[in-house]
Design a protein around this motif. Sequence first.
Motif, PDB file in Angstrom:
ATOM      1  N   THR A  19      41.242  47.034  37.604  1.00 18.78           N
ATOM      2  CA  THR A  19      40.159  46.825  38.567  1.00 18.78           C
ATOM      3  C   THR A  19      39.242  45.677  38.141  1.00 18.78           C
ATOM      4  OG1 THR A  19      40.184  49.089  39.382  1.00 18.78           O
ATOM      5  CG2 THR A  19      38.099  47.932  39.544  1.00 18.78           C
TER       6      THR A  19
ATOM      7  N   GLN B 230      34.129  45.073  42.468  1.00 21.58           N
ATOM      8  CA  GLN B 230      34.802  45.455  41.224  1.00 21.58           C
ATOM      9  C   GLN B 230      33.912  46.372  40.390  1.00 21.58           C
ATOM     10  OE1 GLN B 230      35.921  41.149  40.292  1.00 21.58           O
ATOM     11  NE2 GLN B 230      37.553  42.252  39.252  1.00 21.58           N
TER      12      GLN B 230
ATOM     13  N   GLU C 241      41.783  50.407  47.188  1.00 16.01           N
ATOM     14  CA  GLU C 241      40.512  49.780  47.536  1.00 16.01           C
ATOM     15  C   GLU C 241      40.691  48.451  48.267  1.00 16.01           C
ATOM     16  OE1 GLU C 241      39.055  49.557  43.606  1.00 16.01           O
ATOM     17  OE2 GLU C 241      38.553  51.681  43.513  1.00 16.01           O
ATOM     18  N   ARG C 242      41.799  47.761  48.026  1.00 23.90           N
ATOM     19  CA  ARG C 242      41.875  46.362  48.437  1.00 23.90           C
ATOM     20  C   ARG C 242      42.974  46.022  49.437  1.00 23.90           C
ATOM     21  NH1 ARG C 242      41.446  43.929  42.316  1.00 23.90           N
ATOM     22  NH2 ARG C 242      39.461  44.920  41.775  1.00 23.90           N
TER      23      ARG C 242
ATOM     24  N   SER D 233      44.105  52.983  42.278  1.00 19.32           N
ATOM     25  CA  SER D 233      42.752  52.757  42.796  1.00 19.32           C
ATOM     26  C   SER D 233      42.593  51.326  43.301  1.00 19.32           C
ATOM     27  CB  SER D 233      41.706  53.078  41.724  1.00 19.32           C
ATOM     28  OG  SER D 233      42.012  52.432  40.517  1.00 19.32           O
ATOM     29  N   LYS D 234      43.151  50.391  42.575  1.00 22.04           N
ATOM     30  CA  LYS D 234      43.029  48.987  42.951  1.00 22.04           C
ATOM     31  C   LYS D 234      43.691  48.723  44.308  1.00 22.04           C
ATOM     32  CE  LYS D 234      44.027  44.632  40.629  1.00 22.04           C
ATOM     33  NZ  LYS D 234      44.202  44.116  39.264  1.00 22.04           N
TER      34      LYS D 234
ATOM     35  N   SER E 278      38.200  54.445  39.586  1.00 17.84           N
ATOM     36  CA  SER E 278      39.524  54.386  38.963  1.00 17.84           C
ATOM     37  C   SER E 278      39.688  55.441  37.875  1.00 17.84           C
ATOM     38  CB  SER E 278      39.808  52.982  38.427  1.00 17.84           C
ATOM     39  OG  SER E 278      38.796  52.591  37.538  1.00 17.84           O
TER      40      SER E 278
ATOM     41  N   LEU F 101      34.791  50.421  39.961  1.00 16.98           N
ATOM     42  CA  LEU F 101      35.339  50.736  38.640  1.00 16.98           C
ATOM     43  C   LEU F 101      35.346  52.238  38.382  1.00 16.98           C
ATOM     44  CD1 LEU F 101      36.201  50.098  35.737  1.00 16.98           C
ATOM     45  CD2 LEU F 101      33.784  49.800  35.177  1.00 16.98           C
TER      46      LEU F 101
ATOM     47  N   ASP G   4      40.603  39.190  46.944  1.00 19.56           N
ATOM     48  CA  ASP G   4      40.675  40.614  46.616  1.00 19.56           C
ATOM     49  C   ASP G   4      41.075  41.469  47.818  1.00 19.56           C
ATOM     50  OD1 ASP G   4      38.341  40.380  48.079  1.00 19.56           O
ATOM     51  OD2 ASP G   4      37.210  41.797  46.839  1.00 19.56           O
TER      52      ASP G   4
END
Lengths: 767, 767
Positions: free
Chosen positions: B760, B685, A441-442, A437-438, B692, B689, A365
């Motif tokens: 996500t 995750q 965040e990663r 967002s994904k 997002s 969440l 991730d």
Amino acid sequence: MQWVKVLGVVVGAAALLAVGIILGHYAISKGADSTASSISASQDLDLEILETVMGQLDASRIRENLRELSREPHLSSTPRDEALVQLLLQRWQDEESGLDLAKTFEYEVLLSLPSEEQPNSVTVVGPTGDILFSCRQSEENLTGEQAGPDVVPPYAAYAPPGTPQGLLVYANQGSEDDFEELQTQGISLEGTIALTRYGGVGRGDKAVNAAKHGVAGVLVYTDPGDINDGQSLPNQTFPYSWGLPPSGVERGSYFQYFGDPLTPYLPANPSSFRLDPANATGFPPIPTQPIGFEDAKVLLCNLQGNSAPATWQGALGCEYRLGPGFRSDGDFPADSQVNVSVYNRLELRNASNVVGIIRGAVEPDRYVFYGNHRDSWVHGAVDPSSGTAVLLEVTRALGTLLKKGTWRPRRSVIFGSWGAEEFGLIGSTEFTEELFSKLQERTVAYINVDISVFGMGRAWADWGRRDMKGLELEESRSLILPQPTSPSGGRGRPRSRALSSPQPNSSLSIYDNWIRYYNRSSPVYGVIPSMGTLAAGSDYAPFIHFLGISSMDLAYTYDRSKTSARIYPTYHTAFDTFGYVENFVDPGFSSHQAVARMVGNVLLRLSDSLFLPLNITDYSETLHSFLQAAQEDFGDLLQQNGISLEPLVTAVDKFQGAAADLDEQISELQKGTPDPLQVRMINDQLMLLERSFLNPQAFPEERYYSHVLWAPLTSSITTFPGLAIAYSTAMNTDAGSAAWAEVQRQLSIVVAAVEAAAATLRPVADL
Amino acid sequence: MQWVKVLGVVVGAAALLAVGIILGHYAISKGADSTASSISASQDLDLEILETVMGQLDASRIRENLRELSREPHLSSTPRDEALVQLLLQRWQDEESGLDLAKTFEYEVLLSLPSEEQPNSVTVVGPTGDILFSCRQSEENLTGEQAGPDVVPPYAAYAPPGTPQGLLVYANQGSEDDFEELQTQGISLEGTIALTRYGGVGRGDKAVNAAKHGVAGVLVYTDPGDINDGQSLPNQTFPYSWGLPPSGVERGSYFQYFGDPLTPYLPANPSSFRLDPANATGFPPIPTQPIGFEDAKVLLCNLQGNSAPATWQGALGCEYRLGPGFRSDGDFPADSQVNVSVYNRLELRNASNVVGIIRGAVEPDRYVFYGNHRDSWVHGAVDPSSGTAVLLEVTRALGTLLKKGTWRPRRSVIFGSWGAEEFGLIGSTEFTEELFSKLQERTVAYINVDISVFGMGRAWADWGRRDMKGLELEESRSLILPQPTSPSGGRGRPRSRALSSPQPNSSLSIYDNWIRYYNRSSPVYGVIPSMGTLAAGSDYAPFIHFLGISSMDLAYTYDRSKTSARIYPTYHTAFDTFGYVENFVDPGFSSHQAVARMVGNVLLRLSDSLFLPLNITDYSETLHSFLQAAQEDFGDLLQQNGISLEPLVTAVDKFQGAAADLDEQISELQKGTPDPLQVRMINDQLMLLERSFLNPQAFPEERYYSHVLWAPLTSSITTFPGLAIAYSTAMNTDAGSAAWAEVQRQLSIVVAAVEAAAATLRPVADL
């Protein structure tokens, strides 16, 4: 590659990096067992794997990639562009050398294309309406590759259709100052056609500035003084040298922002809300058309009026005059006008990104991105295929190790082949909007290699700031400077000064070569290679400016002490072909190979190092230098207006202290075998640091720009951009003005961001 | 607690939760070794520790806390408020029962206070200028606690100063519809004073709506029909019952937004940029003053004009007429006017947050927040000290275990005692602005307990959605329903129906009690306790709406089938005292104890569970119910306007699939001993969440609101709020209107957010 708001000082730069990437920063266990099946949570970068990868990156394979990629024009969303999508998918899904997964992300985006039925035209129209002269509607077919239905004629993408006609004026680079100079000289601009040359301001800015003065249409050309070191004859230019031929025309996007123009901040899926194109902003307000210098010469050398200022003069071989209109003793009757007929059309088209993934073994991730665009204006051998050719070679080398089972990275590595970049970084931007967002965040870092080789001679990029001596030693073997080789064929021998001059010292490593040409003095590290800052010229822009992800851009470029070319000369023309690269840019492809090694090196260090090689001490130095510039350049006037920089001094000090403490903590941990969760927590601090500099309230007028350090806003001072812009607006206003309030607001935004960044670096449980 | 834009249907609710907290969701190892020194990365929640904490939470200590906290008025930023800051610090730094760390975060914020020299006044002025009647300037001193310099007189915070005078009209609740009704009835509102009653719309909205119609000043009172079930006599109200005395006046903030009014999006540090108060927005546009129903009766029962509509009638014992002006056969000459003199002043004052930390043993960079505000309007025994008394007892119990070395949480637990909440959630908002990125990246959940006990009878909150039967069994011992006990003294016996009616069944657990009164039917879990949605009534607002952090709000409330009181009757008055709580709200403090147990339980499960107890299946159900509401209520008209909900159906399906798969993955992992890094990745995750669903572009007119599911925008349909608002605007416009385009934009925003949320939850290396 396209330049969005790229300004004088960084034109030609591949743009650079945000958080310093430190290669060789941390001690690395060598030869540890790293087979994919036995990878442990404490596994650090394996230098043997790194060397294996370095050794497998092959110049001849890059050459073959490039030949295939640039074989035909592949303008965004054309059948050849889609064929290359299939090529990428096939390579990345290959059973012997592919990745874990490859798929497309498709969007429906607004492109601007010239009409096939009604070609754009630029003509001189006599007093009786006769057409006295017509500019070329396509480039001269010098190598057999400049004709055919797939060669898009020169045009200014997103310039509106229209057929303005009026007296011609010469407006230099089309800056605000340039048009004001014309006004000062008593020239009435209303209804005129302004001839401008590339450079100085962004493409679209020329029309924006012109329209404010009533100009009806804009022409843009590339002056041989700006691109060919003055040479302009056919036998002095391609195919006889790397110079721009007289008929060559730089195409480009004239859109002021980036991303799909109709879906700002939303992914351009078929069902997405779209602005009515009539309400979309950022397009040039008046018809605009680019022409070659061969035609520009006819127009410009016939102008009447005052002589243009000395800095406005160019290399067309005549005195540049301002107009309006033509002189009576020239080629045209004095009251002849210029007609600019633009028939560009807006069209919704599919834009495809190809995305390939190598899944991380330990921290799947955490994403390390490496991308480039795929679409070109014509054949795009340099732009972007020189980058894509490298990308394919890097993925082949890594994919082969992966499929053999000898390697799998600690973190996931994600490769992107972006679509519709030339129209405004559209494919990459829509991708970041879709997965906002994904990704935020990663994602550990984004590496961009667009044009990989601008010319022979110099490494232009950054991969290190700290512990450079260690790096130098470690990397000297794998990252040697490419040897200049003889051009392997082609239609002529290099003749231009620009081509023949770079003679890199073959005994130097890339590091040595780089530090020799681009260096700076660091209080902590001494003399080290220097970098510019990332503007918005390629697909890193949405990653750094919108998502706040640490980004870098790598390239080899030419020797700027030997040529004043603002970019490689055939940029965005139909002369940017495989033969051009093979003969004049990188004979032997050794520079391409060097870039592949550079990016492979950076990529592996980011994906496999136990501690992320993101340098926070370097960030301290940047903050200090920004602060110092603000103090020196703004301090007095700020004080007179009751605005104190002290809170910023305090914040920068806090950042420096927290950074030093965290560095110390990392060093201590490296002496033992740190707990994987502890490593993860620290890496999260390093990764997320960049996000703390985002503030969506900072520049409400700017689309996507929210990074308070790196937003590419126009300023002559290298400091916090929002502060600099606000200051330049306020400096001529009275105390207590709204402009000074904005200065205070911008200062508070910077202080809050630096304080937040320091907080991110402090011990995690202390708030 | 203050109500910002709290509307009809949720008035009186403590607001609720975003991501379902699942207690007892996962199998938990019992009795594992959990001493602080030997805690391992795989350690799960220790149920013995949980039971120990439950057992130590003591009603009599809560009672003593409350007595001390509410001993004196502690309006924000007064000396007594600062004394309580010291009390908090002392408790949290106690060597026997304190936390690891406690410190203050201080801000310089804009408060609005009544002038001490010139008291606000409301008078009836006769035709000759004589003052015929004056409303009380303070509440009646019924218990010896309603007088004195520290009792702030009733006022409307942030209402501007001014002395309007005009004929009185009655405007019901001051909604837009109410003023339109007056216009319809032919009443000229220009220059009038509008008398309104609390309820229906937010405090500040009454003046905003009034000013649009030319009203010059606004009065607000609490009708006994809305608060006392109609009872209005002195001997029917406090101190003889829990009812509001005739002189009682609800104070409150009339600011439309939350956070410091001068520093939106920036922490209100001394050096921060501040708006000129003249440019600040969100203040009532015209002078406004609240009065008691004793005085309101004199004004209202003397009005002339048409009888007010039936729904506008109240319990003052006369027919409510609309005015304008007084009837000739009443107490005042017919052309008497009402004068409203407001002398409120804006002042920059210090607001202190006290923050205490228990550092996490395994993941110190994951934060579980539990907070409440500290400031009150007067003594604030219920609001907020009933919450703070619980907070102090929970920190004492946990701190004692911590200091003994028997327990340390897996994650960090952070306690907040926020300042200046009553003026608009100011302390908590500034805190989130200061640590924006850090909190957003690391915070697992925010738990709010403001008023902990509104009255006797019912649990009102949520701590579970899944595997409820397991929870029921597990929790039945520690979370039994408090037994109603006799009031322990006080000046009278409960008499009002509202007080005596709640007779909870003592054999029920809290869970059973809750599900009995507030339940819903879940397709997955069957009948389960139900929750409302979080509005913006307390300090959770910046956490959920601005930062996108999963939040919940816990309280015990009274039986709404037995009383129609819109909130507990002495809310924001000088009668909200310790004696009021002890006699009429929670004799014996067993409800307080129950809340302490509830919050302790939730807190420990969030801080110590190996897998975060955040329920994503519940989120699926919410999305489905929102979708279904949109389909049923908007579907036809959307279709007629060419807007399809299909992309939303697809997105919700994707979310549901990804959520189910992730749940399955977690279940599988729990069968073995999962790798700590793997647990961390999944928890990331679950934690992220919620982020997002944030989109800063969604509601550009709203300050801080960016959560596309929970933004508290006015709508009668429980669905995606932006979509609902846009739809209600568009439904009466033509196809192709800008309003319908906004509906499509809002739909695209929702689709993008749900797609991003699904992304996500998907396997992390697949994008």
